[in-house]
Design an enzyme around this catalytic site. Structure first.
Site, PDB file in Angstrom:
ATOM      1  CE1 TYR A 189     -17.288  51.069  19.696  1.00 47.82           C
ATOM      2  CE2 TYR A 189     -15.553  50.935  18.069  1.00 47.82           C
ATOM      3  CZ  TYR A 189     -16.842  50.688  18.450  1.00 47.82           C
ATOM      4  OH  TYR A 189     -17.690  50.050  17.588  1.00 47.82           O
ATOM      5  CD  GLU A 239     -16.171  47.086  15.272  1.00 50.01           C
ATOM      6  OE1 GLU A 239     -15.532  47.206  16.323  1.00 50.01           O
ATOM      7  OE2 GLU A 239     -16.412  45.981  14.756  1.00 50.01           O
ATOM      8  CG  HIS A 291     -20.944  49.712  22.306  1.00 49.82           C
ATOM      9  ND1 HIS A 291     -20.221  48.615  22.727  1.00 49.82           N
ATOM     10  CD2 HIS A 291     -21.101  49.527  20.966  1.00 49.82           C
ATOM     11  CE1 HIS A 291     -19.957  47.822  21.706  1.00 49.82           C
ATOM     12  NE2 HIS A 291     -20.467  48.366  20.630  1.00 49.82           N
ATOM     13  CB  CYS A 340     -13.824  43.447  16.757  1.00 49.20           C
ATOM     14  SG  CYS A 340     -15.414  43.471  17.593  1.00 49.20           S
ATOM     15  CB  THR A 353     -19.927  43.161  16.574  1.00 46.32           C
ATOM     16  OG1 THR A 353     -19.875  44.331  15.782  1.00 46.32           O
ATOM     17  CG2 THR A 353     -18.531  42.674  16.865  1.00 46.32           C
ATOM     18  CB  CYS A 368     -11.312  47.053  22.116  1.00 46.48           C
ATOM     19  SG  CYS A 368     -12.356  47.814  20.849  1.00 46.48           S
ATOM     20  CD  GLU A 380     -18.340  43.580  11.725  1.00 48.86           C
ATOM     21  OE1 GLU A 380     -17.981  43.190  10.593  1.00 48.86           O
ATOM     22  OE2 GLU A 380     -17.534  43.956  12.588  1.00 48.86           O
ATOM     23  CB  CYS A 433     -17.319  45.077  24.810  1.00 50.98           C
ATOM     24  SG  CYS A 433     -17.268  45.594  23.108  1.00 50.98           S
TER      25      CYS A 433
END
Lengths: 481, 481, 481, 481
Positions: free
Chosen positions: B294, B444, B290, B98, B189, B296, B255, B102
């Site tokens: 994902y 996550e 958001h 991560c 995060t 990513c 986090e 973003c």
């Protein structure tokens, strides 16, 4: 652009040689088993005239600049590709079945790419020929059958080594004015509702298979072309004259085995003849386009979800949390399919000919999901529908004075809903999950545009494993020499 | 645009109050557990300067017309949205974890829509304030933490009914020059790698919760903000000073629980204050953006696939048909995720503010798949890796003169590959499927941007069931009155 | 039968050569990383003395007629086999991890069959030797490690063709009083908690591999045996001295690479020596028994379900319909696993030696499900747990005067439940799905007792396809000649 | 025990009132749509006389000590329960469809438990009556229909609150010599092939529903009983007089709506009358037994696997690795189902009446898997079969002189295999996955013996969550007060 009515009339002018149940079909258009499939194709004409669907259903010809039905269009942009996916979903939802016309569109687009590429390499003139042919298809708003799948015989052998040379369609004679071909194409969706049949080879080939590397288009009623209709689950319910038990009482699909018994093809209709080095590319491009076309199943999925939700309401259980969750799951799967056909279009790219092609990897990924998710959506629909879907007496029992009263009394739906409505919606779910439409929604989703393993092979070829390995090695500190 | 080096230096100038393992962290940037997460954020700066990634990593500010890092950009077109998805995949593949940036981009974009809409209804001036703020974020190329999730206390009660009023962040005082807020945001995060923290409410609210309907941005080191780092599986391996056993020896994520202990916020940094009627919209828009982010995980999936393929090669089994099939399946799932994040972007639409928003239904469908497929990809990676991944001795055993010889002899990989390479690639798979990166790739993926049920609720709201029911009824002949 | 205390004392008398993190372990029994695994084995001794578990945990020796711990028993009936499955579930639930002792039981039972069969064919005396050995195991209530998996080197080559002959364990010297062996066994569960190590070959072999067809038992601290501990996800949390963050603060498992550096084995401990024709059978029988042994994962599944339910209650969401449905699904999968290990026992059969063997097909089917369902159960557990499981600060943060108050305030569970309890249960879920116990619950479920493909090969060998084909052909009217 | 022939003759002596397609069926036994279902029941008589199946197909009556058909037996041991599961698989494999007779066996066994329990509590004499009745069933080797499912009307209301009181079957009059009942039972499998119909209530009830808490047995042709046959997918293919297109040309199943139009039941045939407090138990016990009975689907699965393997061989692709893997997967799923029906039997327990009952939790777990796995097995079968399964012309096309030659030429199977054989095996797969047998293999697997949600409710009731929570808490150190 033809209207639905004009389309139907145009079919009546054809002289097709069609067999079904061992007998020649005299009047194809009005045959009760075939007619619903014709009506589904007719929908592609009807919607093109509706203002609310114009943007999706029509396009501007890149040859003539005229407005044409999108099914005859060569994709000129990513937007065109995305609209094709939306058109598939729209028609799937409107017909609840296979509307058959995408296969010809996909054949035209694949040929627009490959004829250009053959010419570039071999100095031939296929592309010009093709554009002439395409213009007449667009002008006359024709429905084309794209015919690829040969019977294939022994799957371990190439065409020229088969015991029976005809199990792959091939050129048996070359004349001054054209070629003569022999062979067959199996599983031809919508064949007898088509004006034209566009033949393509079914596998990549080598020099020894030169005679099999042939592509051409012929009128569907050309001499020597014979159709034998395939039978579908529950096909003969259409003969019963009742509307309830067919489920979808308006539309259907059909497939046929098409035999080419020494068919003569004039040169101006030949688009590949011996260029075996392009056989694989034509297969791959057609397959990618056609895998995208399984956008239609999202539309059929819409119908099935709508039917399941309605059945739940009629059963009086629509607000139960497990039912609601299953409806969400059906949508989750259906919209995931939608993402696939949109993404492969959105990531499309321009080919040398100017045609836009879909992203081949994503089109294959999409189709692979189509071989799975509709089965699970169908399972969930059967879960929601309840067992009555398969134990329910017939339409005639409902109409009978002796038994109708019992059905009215004991199969009664939720208050205010006629028993007949409950039976209708359950028959529709039966139709899509077990009946004639299941052929299209399930088994065709499995095998149409290539069986699952075909997509897996393409996926393994198209993903860039080296790039992924480089990324992985870098992160864990492996330095290759 | 800052360079990675400048970004790191800028963090050194912050005075963050950070706790970990019960103690205050003196030097956040160089802390061995935190530093890999900082390096992952730094990658978002580094790649923006690379010509080959410029098109994806940078954009043109719609305020100043200058080239900016895309992470500070407000999406001005469908193309921008698609590029955002590609940027996510790219960075996921480059970092294998991560990269944290973003969430701030998504907060900025959601606020660009909602501040405009609040002003239109209430005649406020939030949008102008927001644009001023945005300009400074773009000019200074800042990393923002988007902070939404409150601790929530008793989940059956609205904010104003909670026993402890602070379990939802709220305004505790209104001053002439600004407001004072108290509360906390969980699961933040990349919080301690951020210059700014942008706070938003976490649920739709009613009038009684007016004080909780608050959105603002503050420097991350503002007075009263306290960070407590969460611990991750295998976090302390980073303290061992060895590169092999961490798996990914370069990057990670983190986090934190962020506490707002009576933080003063000046008016020019307040973007919502009491407009509870827009709280739900802000949540929904942020969530949709958001959920798209994902994308990513597709990049992390690329790394895992690359690692699995490499492990198979090192194990000498890469050509076994079942291994090849599992690699295909991993790709099938990973590319299906890619289709989701591309499709929700491709189907995006312009909001009144001019910002482009993703298709909310498809973004939710995408995220729902993210809660499932990475788990199956991870399972397949473990299958391919083999049991050695979890029974392998440590880096120190490999380096030890007493045991190193045994490992070299008995853990030897396929010919020509050093034993260490085999251990490295297996540790990377361990890292992503069980270790620090599993926190991001698995858990996550499950809960980030909303837990699975949150998406299901949105899906049930956003699908048009009536349209599907109408289609179904028409096909089976049900005519409603 | 030994007590748990006596077992621990007996281990202290061993002189094991154990390495971990590159250093020799001085005191194995009290090492904080190893000790929880020893405690898990000790549970197999403890429960045997509890009246409520006596029926399951003990058996009557068929040699001496005495009451013995079932882990040293040779199955004498279907009931014994079923009790073995129940014992596995019981201990899995009591320890929440791998309790390591089944592998020795499975080795003993497999040898009881195969030594008998070798003697019957070759006129050898292995069975008598084996019974003598077995009697001492039963009398002294020993824990045995069953050691099968060799490093294997190049997987495409048989043992005798490997570049390094030692990648399969083999006889390097034959003496008057015994043999000398060299090689290694990988992934040895519970090795350093064992009194004995029982070696078996790892694959079916041919004549050229005669020296590799060797089976024997040796005390675990025999000269030349060296252990290198494998490291697990989160292993060093056990060194932190805190009870919360380890999740399961009582028990764990371990694996080791066991090296045989020219170990001398006296004849009375040799159970196979050159009879390569029985190598495959020994592998198959051991594998079938050991695949049944994955009954233990049902017990760990019980713990995970219990933890998820508790977490849901602490989160205040236990009555939400989607949570309840997920708990049902976890149970559905877990009980399906239970059905597998019960059914393969219930369908067991007597071997010529008198030993009862499980149904090999069903044992493989069971284990195949074990390679899948725990992953899905773990995914659902993470869904229910919520993201806090991986973003939660450490035990030290909770205890710290500076941060403890914030955690107490903001991580507060449902009313009446201490924050610490919420953290404890979430750490347990983390332990089983990402931490040390995930090694056993997930990756070992995948690869222990053979990787998934090994089971698929056995399934394809053991199903009677011809019978199924005969039935199908009969029903559709196909008459073969 | 009757022979198959005697069974058929005995049916001819019945005077059933049966409707189908709105008309009364004159000769039920010879009706081409019904007859295959009668033949499937007849198989339960035929196999009982075959020595190789005697152990499974017959039992010793606990009343008379005579050898009886197991379908009339009350289970006296765990072994009986296990044999019942094996009998189900055997007959499923022999008939490829629903053989209908288990439902009566399950009703008898449930009543043997519940009549005993009612008597124990209420001092009634139902059990004696029941045993008398049972003896005549055993002596005459009768086929019984177990009838539970009422139409149910508005699912939110109890029986006595329904608008139409008859949507649950109930007592409308009590006479000196017996009772008069009215209502209906839906989805009655094999109803018109039965000698007896055994009625039970369909839900747990309260005092207000006393009149609905009724159980009794009547001859199937008693006055006032009316049958309306449900229609199945492809049912009318049986009228075509061709053997190929029906797929399974020997056997089938059927369901009927059974109406009780004021049927008089003498006291000696009444087994429950007003004891609403036992209504729930009767439902639950019957359901558990009947969920076990879905052992039959394992047998149908055998047929489908055999058909798929044969199709693969005829297609010439049986050795392709992906095909072999799919066959393994089909077996994996099918044998997992087998484990379920064996395990719930193996874990069975003795009831106060002496009857052995299955483990209720595991029986529900088994049935829940049956609502899933057959769908996936069917999907895989369609994958292996290929698209020809649904595009293949009819039997009449094969026989026609005009089209037969084309089919012979182009649908030719692998060398040496007649085209007709290929068509036959594909039609069998169609039959089980889309046709008449799909009703039993798929939809009945979903809803028979209770829809999936019914099992989930039972599972949530029967698992011991507290025990699991205690185990979890202990391991992570939570001490409840």
């Amino acid at each position: 652009m033809m209207t639905a009515q004009e389309y139907e009339e145009s079919l009546r002018r054809l002289h097709l040689v069609v067999y079904m149940f061992g007998k020649k079909v005299g009047n194809v258009v009005d045959d009760p088993i075939i007619r619903p499939s014709m009506k589904a194709v007719a929908k592609t004409y009807e919607l093109a005239h509706r203002p609310e669907h114009e943007a999706i259903m029509t396009a501007t010809s890149h040859i003539t600049g005229k407005k044409i039905n999108r099914f005859t269009h060569i994709h000129q942009s990513v937007e065109d590709l995305v609209k094709k996916s939306k058109m598939g979903r729209l028609l799937g939802r409107e017909t609840g079945c296979c509307f058959q016309r995408c296969v010809g569109m996909d054949a035209l687009n694949a040929l627009s790419i490959v004829t250009f590429n053959i010419d570039a390499k071999h100095g031939t003139e296929y592309h010009k020929r093709f554009l002439n042919y395409l213009e007449s298809v667009q002008e006359n708003d024709l429905t084309c059958d794209g015919a690829m799948t040969d019977p294939k015989g022994d799957r371990g052998l190439p065409p020229h080594k088969q015991a029976d040379p005809d199990v792959f369609l091939h050129v048996v004679e070359e004349r001054k004015d054209g070629i003569v071909v022999r062979g067959a194409k199996a599983h031809q969706t919508g064949a007898v509702n088509s004006h034209e049949i566009i033949v393509m080879p079914t596998i990549a080939m080598r020099g020894e298979d030169r005679d099999y590397a042939v592509s051409f288009a012929m009128p569907s009623d050309a001499e020597g072309i014979i159709y034998v209709l395939g039978r579908q689950s529950c096909d003969t319910r259409k003969l019963e004259g009742a509307t309830i038990d067919t489920g979808n009482f308006l539309y259907g699909g059909h497939e046929a085995l098409v035999i080419f018994d020494n068919v003569f093809v004039p040169w101006d209709r030949v688009f590949m003849h011996g260029e075996y080095d392009f056989s694989g590319q034509l297969v791959e491009d057609f397959a990618a386009y056609h895998r995208q076309s399984y956008a239609c199943k999202v539309g059929v999925g819409d119908v099935l979800i709508g039917a399941a939700q309605t059945a739940a309401e009629y059963n009086g259980v629509a607000s139960a949390s497990h039912i609601r969750d299953k409806i969400v799951e059906m949508n989750q799967l259906n919209e995931t399919l939608y993402c696939g056909c949109v993404a492969c279009a959105s990531e499309g790219r321009k080919e040398p000919s100017g045609t836009y092609n879909v992203d081949v990897l994503l089109a294959n990924v999409h189709k692979q999901n189509v071989t799975r998710f509709p089965y699970e959506i169908a399972r969930l629909a059967q879960d929601i529908a309840g067992g009555l879907m398969v134990t329910m007496p017939s339409n005639e029992d409902l109409k009978s004075p002796e038994t109708g009263k019992w059905l009215e009394k004991y199969l009664r739906a939720c208050s205010g809903i006629p028993t007949e409505h409950r039976m209708r919606i359950l028959r529709l779910i039966e139709n899509i999950t077990l009946g004639t439409a299941a052929v299209g929604y399930l088994t065709e989703s499995m095998h149409g545009a290539g069986s699952p393993q075909a997509q897996r092979i393409m996926i393994s070829r198209r993903v860039n494993l080296e790039e992924k390995q480089r990324a992985a090695k870098k992160l864990c500190g492996i330095q290759d020499n």
